[in-house]
Design a protein around this motif. Structure first.
Motif, PDB file in Angstrom:
ATOM      1  N   PRO A  71       0.815  -1.216   0.000  1.00  0.00           N
ATOM      2  CA  PRO A  71       0.000   0.000   0.000  1.00  0.00           C
ATOM      3  C   PRO A  71       0.846   1.263   0.000  1.00  0.00           C
ATOM      4  O   PRO A  71       1.926   1.306   0.582  1.00  0.00           O
ATOM      5  CB  PRO A  71      -0.785  -0.122   1.310  1.00  0.00           C
ATOM      6  CG  PRO A  71       0.110  -0.918   2.209  1.00  0.00           C
ATOM      7  CD  PRO A  71       0.795  -1.912   1.293  1.00  0.00           C
ATOM      8  N   ASP A  72       0.363   2.285  -0.680  1.00  0.00           N
ATOM      9  CA  ASP A  72       0.880   3.634  -0.510  1.00  0.00           C
ATOM     10  C   ASP A  72      -0.308   4.539  -0.223  1.00  0.00           C
ATOM     11  O   ASP A  72      -1.426   4.058  -0.011  1.00  0.00           O
ATOM     12  CB  ASP A  72       1.712   4.091  -1.709  1.00  0.00           C
ATOM     13  CG  ASP A  72       0.922   4.175  -3.013  1.00  0.00           C
ATOM     14  OD1 ASP A  72      -0.324   4.258  -2.962  1.00  0.00           O
ATOM     15  OD2 ASP A  72       1.547   4.176  -4.086  1.00  0.00           O
ATOM     16  N   HIS A  73      -0.099   5.854  -0.200  1.00  0.00           N
ATOM     17  CA  HIS A  73      -1.171   6.750   0.223  1.00  0.00           C
ATOM     18  C   HIS A  73      -2.249   6.932  -0.840  1.00  0.00           C
ATOM     19  O   HIS A  73      -3.284   7.546  -0.562  1.00  0.00           O
ATOM     20  CB  HIS A  73      -0.596   8.116   0.626  1.00  0.00           C
ATOM     21  CG  HIS A  73       0.043   8.864  -0.500  1.00  0.00           C
ATOM     22  ND1 HIS A  73       1.268   8.524  -1.019  1.00  0.00           N
ATOM     23  CD2 HIS A  73      -0.388   9.947  -1.210  1.00  0.00           C
ATOM     24  CE1 HIS A  73       1.579   9.352  -1.990  1.00  0.00           C
ATOM     25  NE2 HIS A  73       0.607  10.219  -2.135  1.00  0.00           N
ATOM     26  N   GLU A  74      -2.032   6.389  -2.035  1.00  0.00           N
ATOM     27  CA  GLU A  74      -3.022   6.516  -3.101  1.00  0.00           C
ATOM     28  C   GLU A  74      -3.638   5.186  -3.523  1.00  0.00           C
ATOM     29  O   GLU A  74      -4.645   5.183  -4.237  1.00  0.00           O
ATOM     30  CB  GLU A  74      -2.393   7.163  -4.334  1.00  0.00           C
ATOM     31  CG  GLU A  74      -1.994   8.601  -4.144  1.00  0.00           C
ATOM     32  CD  GLU A  74      -1.490   9.215  -5.423  1.00  0.00           C
ATOM     33  OE1 GLU A  74      -1.931  10.337  -5.741  1.00  0.00           O
ATOM     34  OE2 GLU A  74      -0.681   8.580  -6.126  1.00  0.00           O
ATOM     35  N   GLY A  75      -3.049   4.065  -3.104  1.00  0.00           N
ATOM     36  CA  GLY A  75      -3.583   2.802  -3.588  1.00  0.00           C
ATOM     37  C   GLY A  75      -2.838   1.598  -3.053  1.00  0.00           C
ATOM     38  O   GLY A  75      -2.127   1.667  -2.034  1.00  0.00           O
ATOM     39  N   PHE A  76      -2.961   0.499  -3.781  1.00  0.00           N
ATOM     40  CA  PHE A  76      -2.419  -0.791  -3.363  1.00  0.00           C
ATOM     41  C   PHE A  76      -2.530  -1.739  -4.548  1.00  0.00           C
ATOM     42  O   PHE A  76      -3.047  -1.372  -5.608  1.00  0.00           O
ATOM     43  CB  PHE A  76      -3.197  -1.350  -2.160  1.00  0.00           C
ATOM     44  CG  PHE A  76      -4.664  -1.013  -2.170  1.00  0.00           C
ATOM     45  CD1 PHE A  76      -5.535  -1.572  -3.094  1.00  0.00           C
ATOM     46  CD2 PHE A  76      -5.179  -0.091  -1.266  1.00  0.00           C
ATOM     47  CE1 PHE A  76      -6.871  -1.235  -3.125  1.00  0.00           C
ATOM     48  CE2 PHE A  76      -6.525   0.257  -1.287  1.00  0.00           C
ATOM     49  CZ  PHE A  76      -7.369  -0.323  -2.220  1.00  0.00           C
ATOM     50  N   VAL A  77      -2.054  -2.941  -4.363  1.00  0.00           N
ATOM     51  CA  VAL A  77      -2.173  -3.998  -5.368  1.00  0.00           C
ATOM     52  C   VAL A  77      -3.226  -4.991  -4.899  1.00  0.00           C
ATOM     53  O   VAL A  77      -3.225  -5.412  -3.739  1.00  0.00           O
ATOM     54  CB  VAL A  77      -0.829  -4.730  -5.573  1.00  0.00           C
ATOM     55  CG1 VAL A  77      -0.977  -5.865  -6.593  1.00  0.00           C
ATOM     56  CG2 VAL A  77       0.256  -3.763  -6.010  1.00  0.00           C
TER      57      VAL A  77
END
Length: 549
Positions: free
Chosen positions: A51-57
């Motif tokens: 995860p990052d602050h805008e999304g994920f896989v």
């Protein structure tokens, strides 16, 4: 009566969602064209990661027959459209993103959906559909904004899950705590053929297939592990960040060097990397290129935490003086590295650039010195950082020079819980503490193990920086706040049978700007819950350290 999130996620996974249909999805997402109807394909569950602050896989893999010997999971030799949805509620009344992706034979019919543009610090739910079949529901989240200071991060870390050695109950117990992030530090699966690695007391389960050497072998092995409902529960409850160790390829490999001479090793490593990517929620930046794979990377949790995920296998020099415990002058060679020059430079640069409260090194093998000889010799494991002393020194001095506020090393590999203070000079008991290391036990590897009420180990007297040890299976839960990192070392009394309950064997705290481990007032370490005497534990542990693959 509304269902709790835990009931929806964990009970739904246990049921496998095999009875679900696609009627709940909008008609616009319907599959078109005459195609052969698939049997239920979501036997391996769902996952999310990085995860990052805008999304994920988002991840899944279609496999109606997961243990098929050809590694193809019973799928046809064609691409299959897979529809996905992301919602802010677990019943999908408020869907915020949806789309379609092809599950292709060339990628083992795995699916990786890499999302951006979402809100930071939010919880989301996701699911997939292939033809008329719905997957289980997964829960995930975005990281907080890079400029925010989160109140806390609840994170667990795990390692070493040998399917044959026991039941994956520890994964479920961790899932039941509903962490926000899970780190897997390696040995997610093991390469051995049935009975090739036997736990004390015998193996309660068996591997399918031969020792993994080909892409079909590794795909089948990953699929067998992924069919475990407890592992599926842990994947579905939170985003994961993963790194491999040795058994994802073969025991004790180092760089281009296999454990034993093998001219086919580059092809074997390429097959293992391909299968690893296919079965993990990794971003496209980690897509393998032959026998190489970019795995070291960083995750950031606002201004609270930076996680430096390391690769201590792919770029290391070969182990000095063999793989085991040795007194080896070559281990001191300043030219030797466990990370390789490029990754070392990347990590040191990350220290200099870091602006977060806590810097976590998520990696595979023991970092602190662990001397097994009470006499004048230093006898250490050549497979750990002890076999690469100058490399460890450069990293430790690097975080000191960069002024890293709170460096903490997170480790797996050794099939036991450990906690350590980190030093620049381990030969000097009075040397100042410059960091901390938390080592998680295995999920199953090594079998049931044995408990100790005192955290004892025979090497602790002449390794005073080693603060705690326990030889039961389990995981570590951390609660990270701006003021402290609290670590709970959770254990299970057995893994040879399913459904064990977990309890906390020890609890340590690391205070902001005060490197080193501190026992909490409510620490259960001396609660006296033991299965054998400390002397018996010590002997079992020494024997296990000597013979462990």
């Amino acid at each position: 009566m509304s269902l709790s999130r835990r009931t929806v996620l964990l009970s739904g996974l246990a049921a496998g969602a095999a009875g679900a249909t696609a009627a709940a999805l909008p008609a616009s997402a319907a599959t078109t064209g005459p195609v052969r109807r698939l049997p239920y394909p979501f036997t391996l569950g769902v996952a999310s990661g990085d995860p990052d602050h805008e999304g994920f896989v988002l991840w899944t893999r279609l496999a109606p027959q997961p243990l098929a010997e050809d590694g193809l999971g019973g799928m046809p030799a064609r691409s299959v459209p897979v529809h996905w949805e992301v919602a802010v509620d677990e019943r999908f009344r408020r869907v915020v993103r949806r789309g379609t992706v092809e599950a292709r034979p060339t990628s083992g019919h795995s699916v990786h959906v890499e999302l951006g543009g979402l809100l930071p610090g939010r919880e989301y739910f996701y699911r997939f559909r292939a033809q008329q079949h719905l997957s289980p529901v997964g829960r995930t989240r975005t990281a907080p904004s890079p400029w925010s200071m989160p109140a806390a991060l609840a994170m667990g870390f795990v390692s070493c899950s040998q399917y044959e050695h026991g039941y994956f109950t520890a994964y479920r117990r961790l899932a039941e705590t509903e962490p926000e992030l899970i780190l897997h530090l390696g040995d997610y699966q093991y390469e051995y053929a049935k009975g090739g690695y036997v736990a004390p007391g015998g193996n309660p389960r068996d591997h399918e297939g031969p020792e993994t050497r080909t892409l079909a072998n590794y795909r089948q092995r990953h699929a067998q592990y992924k069919t475990d409902p407890d592992l599926q529960a842990a994947h579905a409850v939170a985003p994961w960040a993963v790194v491999f160790d040795d058994h994802e390829v073969e025991n004790n490999w180092a760089g281009d060097t296999p454990e034993a001479p093998d001219p086919e090793f580059p092809a074997r490593r390429a097959a293992a990397f391909q299968a690893y990517y296919e079965n993990m929620p990794l971003r496209r930046t980690s897509l393998p290129r032959g026998p190489g794979m970019q795995l070291y990377r960083r995750l950031r949790w606002g201004r609270l935490t930076t996680v430096h995920l390391l690769d201590t296998r792919q770029y290391r020099d070969d182990q000095a003086c063999g793989d085991g415990y040795q007194s080896c002058p070559t281990a001191l060679d300043p030219a030797r590295s466990i990370l390789g020059a490029q990754q070392e430079a990347w990590l040191l640069d990350g220290f200099r650039r870091s602006s977060t409260r806590w810097d976590l090194l998520a990696q595979q093998v023991f970092f602190a010195q662990r001397d097994r000889d009470a006499g004048p010799l230093t006898v250490t494991s050549m497979d750990a950082w002890d076999g690469y002393v100058a490399s460890r020194d450069r990293i430790t001095r690097g975080w000191l020079a960069a002024g890293v506020r709170n460096p903490v090393v997170l480790t797996g590999d050794v099939h036991a819980h450990w906690a350590s203070d980190l030093k620049l000079d381990y030969a000097d008991p009075t040397a100042r503490t410059v960091g901390s290391e938390l080592v998680c036990s295995s999920i199953t590897s090594g079998g049931d193990g044995a408990d100790s009420a005192t955290g004892s180990h025979p090497w602790l007297p002449w390794n005073p920086h080693l603060r705690f040890h326990n030889n039961l299976r389990g995981y570590v839960r951390t609660t990270i706040t701006p003021k402290q990192l609290a670590a709970d070392f959770d254990v299970l009394p057995f893994v040879s049978r399913p459904d064990a309950e977990a309890h906390t064997r020890a609890r340590f705290v690391i205070e902001d700007r005060l490197p080193g481990l501190h026992l909490t007032r409510d620490n259960p370490l001396s609660a006296g819950r033991t299965s054998t005497s400390p002397a018996d534990v010590d002997q079992q542990t020494v024997e296990a350290e000597t013979r462990r693959p």
